[in-house]
Design an enzyme around this catalytic site. Structure first.
Site, PDB file in Angstrom:
ATOM      1  N   ASP A   1       3.291 -21.399  17.097  1.00  0.00           N
ATOM      2  CA  ASP A   1       4.237 -20.846  16.132  1.00  0.00           C
ATOM      3  C   ASP A   1       5.120 -21.923  15.491  1.00  0.00           C
ATOM      4  OD1 ASP A   1       5.495 -18.573  14.837  1.00  0.00           O
ATOM      5  OD2 ASP A   1       7.241 -18.985  16.088  1.00  0.00           O
ATOM      6  N   LYS A  46      13.090 -27.479   2.794  1.00  0.00           N
ATOM      7  CA  LYS A  46      14.507 -27.718   3.113  1.00  0.00           C
ATOM      8  C   LYS A  46      14.986 -28.998   2.445  1.00  0.00           C
ATOM      9  CE  LYS A  46      14.492 -25.357   7.552  1.00  0.00           C
ATOM     10  NZ  LYS A  46      15.510 -24.329   7.314  1.00  0.00           N
ATOM     11  N   ARG A  53       0.817  -1.227   0.000  1.00  0.00           N
ATOM     12  CA  ARG A  53       0.000   0.000   0.000  1.00  0.00           C
ATOM     13  C   ARG A  53       0.841   1.264   0.000  1.00  0.00           C
ATOM     14  NH1 ARG A  53      -2.623  -0.294   6.042  1.00  0.00           N
ATOM     15  NH2 ARG A  53      -0.692  -0.957   7.009  1.00  0.00           N
ATOM     16  N   LYS A  94      13.156 -21.017  22.048  1.00  0.00           N
ATOM     17  CA  LYS A  94      13.988 -19.865  21.701  1.00  0.00           C
ATOM     18  C   LYS A  94      15.031 -19.659  22.787  1.00  0.00           C
ATOM     19  CE  LYS A  94      10.723 -17.404  18.875  1.00  0.00           C
ATOM     20  NZ  LYS A  94      11.518 -17.657  17.670  1.00  0.00           N
ATOM     21  N   LYS A 139       2.379 -18.909   6.862  1.00  0.00           N
ATOM     22  CA  LYS A 139       1.934 -19.118   8.230  1.00  0.00           C
ATOM     23  C   LYS A 139       1.823 -17.752   8.905  1.00  0.00           C
ATOM     24  CE  LYS A 139       5.781 -19.415  11.370  1.00  0.00           C
ATOM     25  NZ  LYS A 139       6.639 -20.151  12.270  1.00  0.00           N
ATOM     26  N   GLU A 199      16.367 -22.743  18.694  1.00  0.00           N
ATOM     27  CA  GLU A 199      16.811 -21.448  18.164  1.00  0.00           C
ATOM     28  C   GLU A 199      17.606 -20.715  19.235  1.00  0.00           C
ATOM     29  OE1 GLU A 199      13.507 -19.629  15.411  1.00  0.00           O
ATOM     30  OE2 GLU A 199      12.594 -20.227  17.281  1.00  0.00           O
ATOM     31  N   HIS A 232       5.638 -26.654  11.904  1.00  0.00           N
ATOM     32  CA  HIS A 232       6.935 -27.195  11.486  1.00  0.00           C
ATOM     33  C   HIS A 232       7.222 -28.575  12.089  1.00  0.00           C
ATOM     34  CE1 HIS A 232       7.412 -23.311   9.811  1.00  0.00           C
ATOM     35  NE2 HIS A 232       7.757 -22.705  10.906  1.00  0.00           N
ATOM     36  N   HIS A 269       7.830 -23.571   5.302  1.00  0.00           N
ATOM     37  CA  HIS A 269       9.130 -23.551   4.622  1.00  0.00           C
ATOM     38  C   HIS A 269      10.031 -24.709   5.058  1.00  0.00           C
ATOM     39  CE1 HIS A 269      10.312 -21.214   8.188  1.00  0.00           C
ATOM     40  NE2 HIS A 269      11.515 -21.693   7.966  1.00  0.00           N
TER      41      HIS A 269
END
Ligand code: NAD
Length: 488
Positions: A235, A182, A51, A335, A148, A216, A240, A178
């Site tokens: 998430d 891989k 936009r 995480k 997602k 992560e 995944h 995604h």
């Protein structure tokens, strides 16, 4: 080893949200790399849209900056980049407005594949789908790509599926996870179904248990507002880890064909047991202080001192079917853990009897499938420890690190987005989630979340840079097992 590039006909690709983070970090660099590989043909058009007011020249500058910044570790070739940029155009559109749509329609050719990449928040998916139709841009050759999160729970995922289905057939909807793009994940299927060696052992008779870890080192970063409403379960686990679980556990499909593969994945999700409350551990990372990598705690990062959202989850589940009855699957993700590492470990049972006596010990093989970093597959086997003297056994890895086995191509596999975007253009849905799969995954996830919400559970704190809360380790210890370490 030289990779084979399958040519495609000229196509039109519209990236809604073409100036956003995902477009800049992933989509545009992936398209540039496919261009360098010779896969974006003469005449193909890539049309960014958002936009914010820009003209095509501005957009080319935005894209060039993004490609230079995010093409690492492969350097960007300025000559090729300038050729690639000639394929880019820009149309200003507000997804909820009227302006720009006719202009966009005028940029597209009738007789070619046209893909609309919805790289915007899911609240705009319906608006985009509706306007693509209204402005006469939906053809039999049209495809839409959605990112997602696909819904927040079963109800919202169903709503989203219904909205998209009112404008597009299932065969035109490409739901990206995604992880499926891989290289190693696809290799998982090649290893399972391209070799005679593993499949006969791939069941509860020979497999003791399976571990899937997606660790992560990063925190929530700038995504705090989204993440606080989502947490690790929504998430990461629902999509995944669930997809990895499906590929590791599914029956051999009759063919490597989109619906054959997705039918088998769906059966796995539907055969998953409910997870018992004491088989789940949720955690939240603490602050790290006093060193150069200092960072705030999860609660500080999301600005909610009473947050009950998990940044870590570990759970144990079973698949109730003939193949897997009795084999536990342990899944964890988090995480701010000690290393960035995504790995699937298939741990086989110990040999039933040792002919080498007690001192030789008991040994078990395991197959380790590393998704990132350092993609590759290792099979741990037992051999005789070299040297004279007794018969001592030692476990050694049969290592297939792709970079070593396949040369530079293997060590530098295409980014998942490269593969997935080209699959959209080719019309191959095998590595995309079907609507019923997504709904089945939510149907499994929803009661787990409802359970901890009803019990008012607060996640356990854990040290940043650790392997997660101690209870996550206990989940395994209680079963006399342990997680394989989180190593880079
Ligand atoms: P972003 O906020 O960085 O970008 C959003 C883009 O949408 C911008 O180009 C913005 O101009 C455009 N936009 C916003 N409102 C608009 C409107 N009304 N009309 C037209 N354009 C509008 O978001 P992002 O991080 O790029 O994420 C895009 C989508 O991809 C989201 O659904 C996100 O959940 C998903 N996703 C992102 C990542 C990531 O790494 N960034 C990873 C996985 C999934």
């Amino acid at each position: 080893m030289v990779s084979r590039v399958i040519p495609v006909d000229p196509f039109d690709l519209v990236i809604f949200g073409g100036t956003g983070d995902l477009a800049r970090r992933k989509i545009l660099p992936a398209l540039y790399r496919r261009y360098c590989a010779g896969q974006i043909p003469e005449g193909a058009r890539i049309i960014g849209s958002a936009r914010t007011e820009h003209d095509s020249e501005d957009y080319r500058a935005i894209a060039a900056g993004a490609i230079r910044e995010f093409s690492a570790p492969r350097p960007c070739d300025e000559g090729r980049l300038s050729d690639f940029l000639k394929r880019l155009e820009y149309v200003t559109i507000d997804a909820r407005g009227k302006n720009g749509w006719t202009d966009l329609a005028g940029h597209l050719s009738q007789d070619r594949v046209r893909a609309f990449y919805f790289s915007v928040g899911p609240s705009l998916f319906g608006d985009l789908a509706e306007r693509i139709h209204k402005y006469g841009m939906a053809t039999a050759q049209s495809r839409i790509v959605v990112e997602k999160p696909f819904g927040h729970d079963l109800e919202t995922a169903r709503d989203l599926n219904r909205t998209l289905a009112s404008h597009f057939d299932e065969g035109q909807i490409y739901r990206i996870d995604h992880y499926l793009g891989k290289e190693t994940v696809q290799n998982l299927m090649a290893v399972r179904f391209g070799n005679m060696l593993f499949e006969p052992l791939w069941n509860s008779q020979y497999v003791d248990h399976i571990q899937i870890t997606v660790a992560e080192t990063v925190g929530v970063g700038g995504r705090g507002e989204y993440y606080e409403k989502s947490g690790a379960m929504r998430d990461m686990m629902q999509n995944h880890l669930m997809q990895l679980l499906c590929l590791i556990a599914m029956e051999p499909p009759a063919k490597f064909d989109p619906d054959a593969v997705r039918d088998e994945k769906l059966k796995v999700i539907r055969a998953l047991d409910d997870v018992l409350p004491h088989h789940i551990v949720r955690g939240q990372y603490d602050a790290a202080e006093g060193h150069e990598d200092a960072h705030p705690s999860y609660r500080e990062a999301v600005g909610n001192p009473r947050s009950r959202t998990e940044s870590y989850i570990a759970l144990k589940t079973h698949i109730s079917n003939w193949r897997w009855a009795g084999t536990p699957f342990y899944l964890r993700t988090g995480k701010r853990l000690k290393a960035r590492s995504s790995v699937i470990n298939v741990l086989f049972k110990e040999t039933p009897h040792s002919i080498f006596g007690e001192e030789a010990g008991r040994h078990a093989n395991f197959l380790s499938i590393r998704l990132q970093p350092n993609e590759g597959i290792t099979l741990q086997v037992t051999i005789k420890e070299p040297g004279p003297g007794g018969m001592r056994l030692v476990d050694v890895p049969l290592d297939m690190t792709f970079s070593e086995a396949l040369g530079p191509e293997g060590g530098d596999p295409p980014d998942a987005y490269e593969r997935l975007i080209m699959d959209v253009i080719r019309g191959n849905q095998t590595l995309f989630m079907r609507g019923d799969e997504v709904e089945a995954a939510w149907a499994w996830t929803d009661p787990i979340i409802a359970g901890w919400e009803a019990r008012g559970e607060v996640p356990k704190p854990y040290d940043s840079g650790s392997a997660g809360p101690g209870d996550g380790e206990m989940l395994m210890h209680r079963d006399d097992r342990e997680w394989r370490g989180i190593t880079p």
